[in-house]
Design an enzyme around this catalytic site. Structure first.
Site, PDB file in Angstrom:
ATOM      1  N   LYS A  42      -5.040  -5.512 -11.933  1.00  0.00           N
ATOM      2  CA  LYS A  42      -5.867  -5.472 -10.718  1.00  0.00           C
ATOM      3  C   LYS A  42      -6.006  -4.026 -10.232  1.00  0.00           C
ATOM      4  CE  LYS A  42      -6.555  -6.796  -6.009  1.00  0.00           C
ATOM      5  NZ  LYS A  42      -6.064  -7.357  -4.778  1.00  0.00           N
ATOM      6  N   ASP A  60      -9.334   1.556   4.587  1.00  0.00           N
ATOM      7  CA  ASP A  60      -9.892   0.331   5.131  1.00  0.00           C
ATOM      8  C   ASP A  60     -10.702  -0.318   4.024  1.00  0.00           C
ATOM      9  OD1 ASP A  60     -10.026  -1.361   7.468  1.00  0.00           O
ATOM     10  OD2 ASP A  60     -12.179  -0.972   7.450  1.00  0.00           O
ATOM     11  N   SER A  61     -10.609  -1.634   3.935  1.00  0.00           N
ATOM     12  CA  SER A  61     -11.265  -2.300   2.816  1.00  0.00           C
ATOM     13  C   SER A  61     -11.743  -3.677   3.220  1.00  0.00           C
ATOM     14  CB  SER A  61     -10.290  -2.412   1.636  1.00  0.00           C
ATOM     15  OG  SER A  61      -9.128  -3.112   2.031  1.00  0.00           O
ATOM     16  N   PHE A 100      -3.866 -11.364  -3.038  1.00  0.00           N
ATOM     17  CA  PHE A 100      -3.899 -11.782  -1.631  1.00  0.00           C
ATOM     18  C   PHE A 100      -5.364 -11.899  -1.200  1.00  0.00           C
ATOM     19  CE2 PHE A 100      -5.306  -7.907   0.631  1.00  0.00           C
ATOM     20  CZ  PHE A 100      -5.262  -7.002  -0.412  1.00  0.00           C
ATOM     21  N   GLY A 101      -5.568 -12.228   0.065  1.00  0.00           N
ATOM     22  CA  GLY A 101      -6.915 -12.239   0.641  1.00  0.00           C
ATOM     23  C   GLY A 101      -7.889 -13.107  -0.142  1.00  0.00           C
ATOM     24  N   LYS A 109       0.836  -1.210   0.000  1.00  0.00           N
ATOM     25  CA  LYS A 109       0.000   0.000   0.000  1.00  0.00           C
ATOM     26  C   LYS A 109       0.872   1.262   0.000  1.00  0.00           C
ATOM     27  CE  LYS A 109      -4.014  -1.733   2.483  1.00  0.00           C
ATOM     28  NZ  LYS A 109      -4.739  -1.688   3.757  1.00  0.00           N
ATOM     29  N   HIS A 115     -11.152  -1.902  -6.175  1.00  0.00           N
ATOM     30  CA  HIS A 115     -11.746  -0.920  -5.266  1.00  0.00           C
ATOM     31  C   HIS A 115     -10.690   0.087  -4.800  1.00  0.00           C
ATOM     32  CE1 HIS A 115     -10.165  -4.512  -3.528  1.00  0.00           C
ATOM     33  NE2 HIS A 115     -10.198  -4.076  -2.283  1.00  0.00           N
TER      34      HIS A 115
HETATM   35  P1  IMP Z   1      -7.393  -3.965   5.221  1.00  0.00           P
HETATM   36  O1  IMP Z   1      -8.053  -2.856   4.477  1.00  0.00           O
HETATM   37  O2  IMP Z   1      -5.920  -4.031   4.944  1.00  0.00           O
HETATM   38  O3  IMP Z   1      -7.748  -3.955   6.678  1.00  0.00           O
HETATM   39  O4  IMP Z   1      -7.956  -5.320   4.586  1.00  0.00           O
HETATM   40  C1  IMP Z   1      -9.046  -6.004   5.094  1.00  0.00           C
HETATM   41  C2  IMP Z   1      -9.160  -7.376   4.516  1.00  0.00           C
HETATM   42  O5  IMP Z   1     -10.045  -7.324   3.387  1.00  0.00           O
HETATM   43  C3  IMP Z   1      -7.883  -8.026   4.006  1.00  0.00           C
HETATM   44  O6  IMP Z   1      -7.199  -8.691   5.001  1.00  0.00           O
HETATM   45  C4  IMP Z   1      -8.431  -8.998   2.972  1.00  0.00           C
HETATM   46  O7  IMP Z   1      -8.898 -10.158   3.617  1.00  0.00           O
HETATM   47  C5  IMP Z   1      -9.645  -8.246   2.418  1.00  0.00           C
HETATM   48  N1  IMP Z   1      -9.261  -7.491   1.218  1.00  0.00           N
HETATM   49  C6  IMP Z   1      -9.168  -6.138   1.094  1.00  0.00           C
HETATM   50  N2  IMP Z   1      -8.791  -5.803  -0.155  1.00  0.00           N
HETATM   51  C7  IMP Z   1      -8.623  -6.963  -0.817  1.00  0.00           C
HETATM   52  C8  IMP Z   1      -8.223  -7.271  -2.157  1.00  0.00           C
HETATM   53  O8  IMP Z   1      -7.898  -6.406  -2.981  1.00  0.00           O
HETATM   54  N3  IMP Z   1      -8.184  -8.580  -2.464  1.00  0.00           N
HETATM   55  C9  IMP Z   1      -8.505  -9.572  -1.589  1.00  0.00           C
HETATM   56  N4  IMP Z   1      -8.861  -9.346  -0.344  1.00  0.00           N
HETATM   57  C10 IMP Z   1      -8.934  -8.043   0.057  1.00  0.00           C
END
Ligand code: IMP
Length: 210
Positions: A189, A82-83, A166-167, A25, A194
């Protein structure tokens, strides 16, 4: 302080602290903002150890908590995001709990398997979902703020595949391309995600002031 020119002036003078420990990030934001002549700093570069409990009910609220805490600790304008993933058939879950869905011990692959189990009996046509990202920029703790948001819409696949990202990327089929996020290059991507959409809104806001 309301105009983009005033924000840009503040950021040129004071720099911008990114309230994140995620190197991906920080790199992404640096690439995007340094073209506007803004010096971007990470928490580590400022010697700040900030671990904020994400207790808000929505993404914007959590981003605001993280940005305000960083601004309070540093005295600098600060940005946080935050996402997460929101699945229609699960009434928007995992949502703000995306990073700790299922159980705190699970890793990314474990959370993906948990999600697939929760959707076991849901047919493909009912597996709509979206990723959401909120980015908050605060001038100072308790001071003026900006909010930029982006969403990526798609469907949750029946099984995980692909090795990029990831995620939840291995089960997220992007509606625009029909391809999983885990099968897109990083640049592709960024174009569809988002986070990319929210970041480009922030960059456009600042660039429109010059
Ligand atoms: P944070 O915004 O870093 O707290 O992300 C929250 C969680 O949302 C991450 O640990 C992932 O599980 C999921 N997440 C957020 N953005 C993505 C993405 O672009 N791809 C896949 N998972 C995501």
């Amino acid at each position: 302080m309301t105009s983009a020119a005033e924000w840009l002036n503040l950021l040129h003078t004071s720099g911008l602290l990114i309230a994140s420990n995620n190197p991906h990030k920080i790199h992404e934001l640096r690439r995007l903002l340094e073209v506007s002549g803004i010096s971007v700093f990470s928490l580590a570069e400022r010697g700040i150890d900030s671990d904020v409990a994400e207790t808000a009910a929505d993404f914007a609220g959590n981003a605001r908590l993280k940005a305000a805490a960083a601004a309070r600790l540093s005295g600098m304008p600060s940005l946080a995001d935050d996402s997460g993933l929101c699945v229609d058939a699960l009434d928007g879950a995992p949502g703000v709990y995306s990073a700790r869905y299922g159980s705190p011990e699970l890793d990314d692959a474990g959370r993906v398997q948990h999600l697939l189990q929760e959707l076991e009996h849901v047919k493909m046509q009912d597996r709509q979902a979206h990723f959401h990202c909120s980015i908050v920029l605060v001038a100072a703790a308790g001071g003026p703020e900006l909010l930029f948001e982006g969403q990526a819409h798609g469907q949750i696949a029946i099984e995980a595949a692909g090795s990029n990202g990831f995620g939840y990327d291995p089960v997220f089929i992007d509606a625009e391309s029909g391809i999983r996020f885990s099968e897109l290059s990083a640049a592709e991507k960024d174009r569809r995600s988002h986070r990319g959409k929210a970041l480009r809104k922030l960059a456009a806001f600042l660039q429109n002031s010059v």
